[in-house]
Structures are given as C-alpha cells and as structure tokens.
Design an enzyme around this catalytic site. Sequence first.
Site, PDB file in Angstrom:
ATOM      1  N   ASP A  16      35.965  33.692  29.596  1.00 43.04           N
ATOM      2  CA  ASP A  16      34.805  32.936  30.531  1.00 43.04           C
ATOM      3  C   ASP A  16      33.956  34.742  29.962  1.00 43.04           C
ATOM      4  O   ASP A  16      32.822  33.779  29.609  1.00 43.04           O
ATOM      5  CB  ASP A  16      35.062  33.171  32.001  1.00 43.04           C
ATOM      6  CG  ASP A  16      35.382  32.496  32.756  1.00 43.04           C
ATOM      7  OD1 ASP A  16      36.168  31.424  31.581  1.00 43.04           O
ATOM      8  OD2 ASP A  16      36.106  31.920  34.264  1.00 43.04           O
ATOM      9  N   ARG A  96      36.862  45.983  42.748  1.00 43.43           N
ATOM     10  CA  ARG A  96      34.821  45.766  42.306  1.00 43.43           C
ATOM     11  C   ARG A  96      33.307  46.683  42.956  1.00 43.43           C
ATOM     12  O   ARG A  96      33.205  47.387  42.089  1.00 43.43           O
ATOM     13  CB  ARG A  96      34.523  44.605  43.569  1.00 43.43           C
ATOM     14  CG  ARG A  96      35.834  42.980  43.174  1.00 43.43           C
ATOM     15  CD  ARG A  96      35.941  42.920  41.881  1.00 43.43           C
ATOM     16  NE  ARG A  96      36.674  41.970  41.573  1.00 43.43           N
ATOM     17  CZ  ARG A  96      37.566  41.849  39.844  1.00 43.43           C
ATOM     18  NH1 ARG A  96      37.727  42.943  39.836  1.00 43.43           N
ATOM     19  NH2 ARG A  96      38.122  40.665  39.963  1.00 43.43           N
ATOM     20  N   ASP A 125      33.516  37.639  44.444  1.00 44.06           N
ATOM     21  CA  ASP A 125      33.463  38.455  43.794  1.00 44.06           C
ATOM     22  C   ASP A 125      32.352  38.768  43.497  1.00 44.06           C
ATOM     23  O   ASP A 125      31.282  39.598  43.180  1.00 44.06           O
ATOM     24  CB  ASP A 125      34.135  38.970  41.775  1.00 44.06           C
ATOM     25  CG  ASP A 125      35.648  38.841  42.579  1.00 44.06           C
ATOM     26  OD1 ASP A 125      35.916  39.506  43.176  1.00 44.06           O
ATOM     27  OD2 ASP A 125      35.995  38.896  41.606  1.00 44.06           O
ATOM     28  N   SER A 180      45.184  31.435  37.853  1.00 46.03           N
ATOM     29  CA  SER A 180      44.034  32.852  36.434  1.00 46.03           C
ATOM     30  C   SER A 180      44.817  33.644  37.123  1.00 46.03           C
ATOM     31  O   SER A 180      45.655  33.757  38.905  1.00 46.03           O
ATOM     32  CB  SER A 180      43.236  32.435  37.131  1.00 46.03           C
ATOM     33  OG  SER A 180      42.625  32.361  38.570  1.00 46.03           O
TER      34      SER A 180
END
Length: 437
Positions: A16, A96, A125, A180
């Site tokens: 990605d 994050r 996210d 994932s």
Amino acid sequence: MSDIKKVVLAYSGGLDTSVILKWLQDVYGCEVITFTADIGQGEELEPARQKALKFGVKKIYIEDLREEFVRDFVFPMFRANTLYEGEYLLGTSIARPLIAKRLVEIARREKADAISHGATGKGNDQVRFELGAYALMPNVKIIAPWREWDLLSRDKLLDYADKHGIPVDFKKRKGEAPFSMDANLLHISYEGGVLEDPAREPPAQGMWRLTVPVEKAPGRPEDVELEFRRGDLVAINGKKMKAHELLTELNRLGGKHGVGRLDLVENRYVGMKSRGCYETPGGTVLWKAHRAIESLTLDREVAHLKDDLMPRYASLVYNGYWWSPERRALQVLIDHTQENVNGTVTVRLYKGNVTVVSRKSPDSLFDMKISTFDDDGGAYNQADAGGFIKLNALRMRIAANKAAASSTAPKAARKSAAAGKGKAATAKAAKPRAKKS
C-alpha cells in the site's frame, strides 16, 4: 495540488505505502520524504529504505522509537488499566499518536507542505493519525490517498505496482495472504480476509505468532515477579531493564504459556463493527499484575473512581484523542493516583492463564490487625457496625415505611367506601314507597 511541493509519508515499505509513494510523485508531482518507525514490529526495515531509494527518495527517516513507545505511551495507558469494550488492550490504537507526533515533527524540520498516510477510509487509523496531526500542527495539510484515488481493489493496486515496477510480495500477488497484520511491541493484530466472517474460526496456520496454543504450552506453571514503581513496571524477577526490554521479556514469558489471545468483534469509531484477532501476551500479564498492586495501595474510592473513568479513557485512546485536552487532563489524575503504587506482584503463568499468587508493597493500605478474623485486640470495634448499617439503611427504611403506609391507606378507604354503600342500601330498603293516587 500545485501548492504541495514536499510531503512526509508514513512509510512501511509494504504494498500500500509503496504504491502511495509512487502515486504521490505522479499525481502531486512533489518530493516525498519517507518516515518509517521501528516500534517493535519485528520486521527488517532495510528493505523499506531500498524501495524508497529506488523511487528517488532523497530523505529517508528510519527511527528506533521502541523505548519512547513503551515509556511514554504504553506505560501511561496501563496506569489506567485500560480496556476498550471490556477486552481490547489497544495495541494498534496506542501506536498511532506516536507516529503522528513524529510525522509532524519531521514535517516542521523539513518545511514540508503536507503529510500522508496509508490508512483506508473505512478504518479507525485515518482518524487517529489525523486527529493527532491536527492537535500538534493545526494547519497541517493531510493527503489520504485511499480517500482520493480509484485504486480500491487488490487487483488495481497490483496493476499499478506492475506498471511502475514496484516489487510485490509473492503471497500478495497470488492472493494467498489470508488476512492483514499490524505489529508492534505491545501486540499483533489480525483482520480482514478470512477473518471478516465472525462465524469463521481463525486459521490454525499463519496466525498467533507471539503465543503458542494452550495445548502446546508447558505442562508446568511458571511464577514471575514483577516490580512496580509509581505504577510503572521497572523489573522482572529482580532484573531492572529499560521499558521496551521489559515488555519484550513479558511477551516472551506470556507467549511461551499461551497468554494473551483475543478474538473480538469491536465497534469502530466510524460506525461499523469489525472483527479482529489480537495477541497481547506481555500486556495481558502487565494489566493483571498492575491491578493486583493497586489493590494493595489505592484508596477504595480512588480505585473505584479510576474504574469509572477507565472506559472513557479507553474510548479516547481508541478513537484517536490521545493529544486532546480531556485525555491529558485524565492522565494528570491517573498519574497522581500512582504515586504510591509501588511494590512487587508474583503471577503464575499456565496454559493461557495469568493468576496472581502474591503481592506486597511498602505503601500497602492492607492492615492485617484490622482485617483479621482472629482476635484483633480491639483494633476494630465490631459493635460500631450496627450503627453504620442502620444509618446506611435509613433511606431504604423510610421508603419502605412510606410504601407500607401507602398500600394500607387504599385498603382502609375501600373498606370505608364499602361500609358507606352498605348503609345507603339498607336505608333505601327501609324507606316506604309512596302510594299511587
């Protein structure tokens, strides 16, 4: 787009973000600076550097943030005994705000026009990265490609990668990656792919990389001593270590005994439900032990207040409000409660379970002279309990008496009314009828 000349990209080197790197160069025609954070994901980071170099990136930041991550983010969160929706230890969520912090710091240093990330438009996210960035750099410009481009399927991403010579992992190309993953020192999360069906059991192969199945865990329990100072873990079995080393060791110990697996359907901030599987062996041990040392050292009402506030605190972390004034305010209160949370806790690890077997503290509020069931020598006057109970029951006694009085009043009124009707009927029967003329 013409205003964007330089962008700092949160870059993992995966499919990605590798596509995003090239896409930013093509669509925005800008210089891209990559930032890769080592927060204990356990992956070799040099390939990310080589991929970035291949596409002409001149400034590459690869930073070891493991100690800062555990010391300044994980440990403060665990002082609150934080669980989201009663189960999730927030392994992804807590990483994050640190990444957002470094993104904007690099953007300032490099005088960049924008930052960019690879979070999708369906997930949490994107919210966490961007709320953090706006809190720390209010006028920052953010490019979120998943909300702009039309590469909304794996096939389109692969076609774009092939067209531009972006290396793709063989399993991703063949569609063999069943889910994932996101990893850091606190946990590994697994979602997507075969896990999108909540009724389907997680695959036996390829998942659960930190923990062994309980049936393969050692047949004998292992006791581990954890030492706390001001609410933070400082030593394991008497050995003092840095924060990230302590969590690494707890992961090893907990993982060996199959501790810390979770299969959860959670409520995302964007409104949908999501199924995820999580491994948090070290965090599970730490959470249990921290509550145990608090049980000795916290005042009852302070402990209950923390428990009341914890779900709110957990939601703030989960939803991306780490840098908000309300989370910071709560943290001041939480940290204040930890001043005397000192001592050691021994936990027993066995077949997926964490059991507290002992706890001791120089700041313990446990007074054996008062709590003993044996003769306490007058330390506690049991006769005092009678008045205490009566006073606490007073409101309930008043309410019960009032209810009893109310229930008898209608009965008396009904009897009185019935008696009145009876007299009237008797009088009517006794009255002579008038004769017809």
